[in-house]
Write a protein that holds these residues in place. Structure first.
Motif, PDB file in Angstrom:
ATOM      1  N   UNK A  59     -13.185 -22.454 -32.006  1.00  0.00           N
ATOM      2  CA  UNK A  59     -13.272 -23.738 -32.281  1.00  0.00           C
ATOM      3  C   UNK A  59     -13.664 -24.188 -33.918  1.00  0.00           C
ATOM      4  N   UNK A  60     -14.477 -23.374 -34.240  1.00  0.00           N
ATOM      5  CA  UNK A  60     -14.803 -23.394 -35.729  1.00  0.00           C
ATOM      6  C   UNK A  60     -13.873 -23.225 -36.477  1.00  0.00           C
ATOM      7  N   UNK A  61     -12.836 -21.975 -36.420  1.00  0.00           N
ATOM      8  CA  UNK A  61     -11.744 -21.828 -37.100  1.00  0.00           C
ATOM      9  C   UNK A  61     -10.709 -23.092 -37.084  1.00  0.00           C
ATOM     10  N   UNK A  62     -10.623 -23.664 -35.985  1.00  0.00           N
ATOM     11  CA  UNK A  62      -9.901 -24.952 -35.849  1.00  0.00           C
ATOM     12  C   UNK A  62     -10.131 -26.104 -36.831  1.00  0.00           C
ATOM     13  N   UNK A  63     -11.802 -25.933 -36.911  1.00  0.00           N
ATOM     14  CA  UNK A  63     -12.206 -27.193 -37.446  1.00  0.00           C
ATOM     15  C   UNK A  63     -12.601 -27.038 -38.942  1.00  0.00           C
TER      16      UNK A  63
END
Length: 221
Positions: A59-63
């Motif tokens: 999730x952090x990577x995608x954001x």
């Protein structure tokens, strides 16, 4: 004699609080409704916890937040508040979805085991605290509770866990840790969140595809 209706109160920025931390941060706000989740010691195997961490990292990577710690993101003034709320929701939603997958022995699926948890929760209802509702699932428990002034939520739940674990271990003919030691707790922010959490507790057995007799749902009449 009819009991007087209970006034359910929510988070107040000027309220007296007690803040503590072990692995999780805790805000004790007597007189305000708090959502509490506590779970069995074997409910989240290491492989599932690692999967949860991997999901958060994705999730952090995608954001565009890869390489940042969740707590530092939530405390950062430079991160948009909406994004912080989305991160918190994702983190908590995935954790509870993993709980609902019923990992571990799920001893609370058995009515003769669940009844000791129910008894422990109801024992001081109307004395040290007021329960709004709770659900005992096969491997965890969700509670909406308002602790009365002069008492601390964390101390009360230590007693609830200690008493119920002793009774249950006797029934099971075993010893050792029954509950995972540290509950998750969150002071309810407003009426909208209160209604959401009421529905969440009510719907939890259905979402987890439980059959009648595999859970106990209680709410104040």
């Amino acid at each position: 004699m009819t009991a007087e209706p209970i006034e359910w109160n929510f988070y107040a920025s000027n309220a007296e609080v007690a803040v503590s931390r072990r692995d999780l941060p805790h805000i004790d706000m007597p007189g305000a409704v708090t959502f509490v989740t506590f779970r069995l010691a074997d409910s989240m195997p290491a492989s599932i916890v690692q999967q949860w961490h991997d999901e958060i990292e994705q999730w952090l990577k995608e954001h565009g937040l890869m390489g940042h710690h969740v707590e530092s993101i939530l405390a950062s003034a430079s991160v948009d508040d909406k994004l912080k709320r989305e991160l918190q929701r994702f983190k908590h939603r995935r954790w509870h979805q993993h709980l609902d997958d019923c990992h571990g022995a799920c001893e609370l699926r058995r009515p003769e085991i669940r009844k000791h948890v129910v008894k422990s929760l109801l024992h001081f209802d109307g004395k040290s605290y007021d329960l709004e509702r709770f659900v005992v699932m096969p491997n965890h428990v969700h509670v909406l509770i308002q602790v009365r002034r002069g008492y601390l939520l964390r101390k009360l739940f230590r007693e609830i866990q200690r008493f119920s674990a002793r009774q249950i271990n006797q029934v099971l003919g075993r010893s050792g840790e029954f509950w995972q030691g540290e509950p998750f707790d969150h002071v309810v922010r407003n009426a909208e969140q209160f209604e959401y959490l009421q529905s969440y507790i009510n719907d939890n057995p259905v979402k987890a595809k439980l059959r009648e007799g595999e859970f106990t749902l209680w709410h104040r009449a």
